[in-house]
Design a protein around this motif. Structure first.
Motif, PDB file in Angstrom:
ATOM      1  N   GLU A  90       7.692   0.078 -13.424  1.00  0.00           N
ATOM      2  CA  GLU A  90       7.024  -1.229 -13.419  1.00  0.00           C
ATOM      3  C   GLU A  90       5.779  -1.257 -12.531  1.00  0.00           C
ATOM      4  OE1 GLU A  90       7.494  -4.136 -15.194  1.00  0.00           O
ATOM      5  OE2 GLU A  90       8.838  -2.873 -16.372  1.00  0.00           O
ATOM      6  N   ILE A  91       5.845  -0.671 -11.342  1.00  0.00           N
ATOM      7  CA  ILE A  91       4.683  -0.738 -10.454  1.00  0.00           C
ATOM      8  C   ILE A  91       3.524   0.086 -11.008  1.00  0.00           C
ATOM      9  CG2 ILE A  91       5.468   1.091  -8.884  1.00  0.00           C
ATOM     10  CD1 ILE A  91       3.377  -2.063  -8.007  1.00  0.00           C
ATOM     11  N   ASN A 114       0.754  -5.973  -2.400  1.00  0.00           N
ATOM     12  CA  ASN A 114       1.192  -5.789  -1.014  1.00  0.00           C
ATOM     13  C   ASN A 114       1.418  -4.318  -0.663  1.00  0.00           C
ATOM     14  OD1 ASN A 114       1.100  -8.481  -0.113  1.00  0.00           O
ATOM     15  ND2 ASN A 114       3.016  -8.883  -1.210  1.00  0.00           N
ATOM     16  N   TYR A 115       0.687  -3.438  -1.319  1.00  0.00           N
ATOM     17  CA  TYR A 115       0.674  -2.019  -0.973  1.00  0.00           C
ATOM     18  C   TYR A 115      -0.649  -1.709  -0.292  1.00  0.00           C
ATOM     19  CZ  TYR A 115       4.696  -1.025  -3.996  1.00  0.00           C
ATOM     20  OH  TYR A 115       5.945  -0.996  -4.558  1.00  0.00           O
ATOM     21  N   SER A 116      -0.626  -0.697   0.571  1.00  0.00           N
ATOM     22  CA  SER A 116      -1.888  -0.276   1.181  1.00  0.00           C
ATOM     23  C   SER A 116      -2.780   0.318   0.094  1.00  0.00           C
ATOM     24  CB  SER A 116      -1.629   0.777   2.267  1.00  0.00           C
ATOM     25  OG  SER A 116      -1.240   2.000   1.667  1.00  0.00           O
ATOM     26  N   LEU A 117      -4.047   0.396   0.397  1.00  0.00           N
ATOM     27  CA  LEU A 117      -5.003   0.975  -0.548  1.00  0.00           C
ATOM     28  C   LEU A 117      -4.618   2.414  -0.891  1.00  0.00           C
ATOM     29  CD1 LEU A 117      -7.460  -0.091  -1.995  1.00  0.00           C
ATOM     30  CD2 LEU A 117      -8.870   0.680  -0.099  1.00  0.00           C
ATOM     31  N   ARG A 118      -4.196   3.171   0.108  1.00  0.00           N
ATOM     32  CA  ARG A 118      -3.775   4.559  -0.115  1.00  0.00           C
ATOM     33  C   ARG A 118      -2.573   4.613  -1.049  1.00  0.00           C
ATOM     34  NH1 ARG A 118      -5.101   8.746  -1.589  1.00  0.00           N
ATOM     35  NH2 ARG A 118      -7.002   8.163  -0.594  1.00  0.00           N
ATOM     36  N   GLN A 119      -1.598   3.708  -0.860  1.00  0.00           N
ATOM     37  CA  GLN A 119      -0.422   3.666  -1.738  1.00  0.00           C
ATOM     38  C   GLN A 119      -0.828   3.315  -3.172  1.00  0.00           C
ATOM     39  OE1 GLN A 119       1.712   0.839   0.825  1.00  0.00           O
ATOM     40  NE2 GLN A 119       3.513   2.165   0.633  1.00  0.00           N
ATOM     41  N   VAL A 120      -1.767   2.391  -3.303  1.00  0.00           N
ATOM     42  CA  VAL A 120      -2.240   2.004  -4.636  1.00  0.00           C
ATOM     43  C   VAL A 120      -2.874   3.209  -5.332  1.00  0.00           C
ATOM     44  CG1 VAL A 120      -3.911   0.574  -5.904  1.00  0.00           C
ATOM     45  CG2 VAL A 120      -2.492  -0.442  -4.114  1.00  0.00           C
ATOM     46  N   TYR A 121      -3.710   3.968  -4.606  1.00  0.00           N
ATOM     47  CA  TYR A 121      -4.334   5.162  -5.186  1.00  0.00           C
ATOM     48  C   TYR A 121      -3.264   6.175  -5.605  1.00  0.00           C
ATOM     49  CZ  TYR A 121      -8.876   3.660  -3.250  1.00  0.00           C
ATOM     50  OH  TYR A 121     -10.027   2.978  -2.937  1.00  0.00           O
ATOM     51  N   ASN A 122      -2.273   6.377  -4.741  1.00  0.00           N
ATOM     52  CA  ASN A 122      -1.217   7.348  -5.056  1.00  0.00           C
ATOM     53  C   ASN A 122      -0.401   6.917  -6.278  1.00  0.00           C
ATOM     54  OD1 ASN A 122      -1.953   9.006  -2.914  1.00  0.00           O
ATOM     55  ND2 ASN A 122      -0.471   8.108  -1.504  1.00  0.00           N
TER      56      ASN A 122
END
Length: 133
Positions: A90-91, A114-122
């Protein structure tokens, strides 16, 4: 570039085409509506002058071609959305929808999820790996 990078770039290009297609769809809709209105006005004048209100064959051909383009572009957009929606995670699905379908920036996606930018990229990189082509 290695095979994985090329495949990833191909997937990104495919997903990015959604926004461009959306712009083309809006443009075609405006053209079609404008032409319909012009044709209506022309038909009224012709009917008043000559008693006929037959549509121009050339104009009908143009409408047909524009409508065909509109249908084709809508089908491609639908196919892109369906491919994203069929993903399991889903994410990953949401990040692809937010980025490529809704057009959010990475920063906006980070705030929304609500994820960090780095988490979003990953997560985006994982989503591209899992995206079906």
């Amino acid at each position: 570039m290695n095979g994985n990078t090329e495949k990833k770039e191909l997937k990104k290009t495919y997903l990015q085409s959604y926004q461009a297609l959306g712009f083309s769809i809006k443009t075609l809709e405006v053209l079609i509506n404008r032409m319909k209105e012009e044709q209506r006005q022309t038909m009224s004048v012709l009917a008043a002058q000559s008693g006929t209100n037959q549509p121009d064959a050339e104009m009908t051909d143009v409408f047909t071609r524009l409508r065909k383009q509109l249908v084709e572009k809508n089908l491609i957009c639908s196919a892109i959305v369906k491919k994203v929606e069929c993903m399991d995670c889903e994410i990953e699905k949401n990040i692809l929808l937010l980025k490529y379908i809704s057009g959010y920036t990475w920063e906006e996606i980070s705030e929304i999820t609500n994820y960090s930018l780095r988490q979003v990229y990953n997560i985006h990189n994982l989503a591209l790996k899992h995206f079906p082509m």
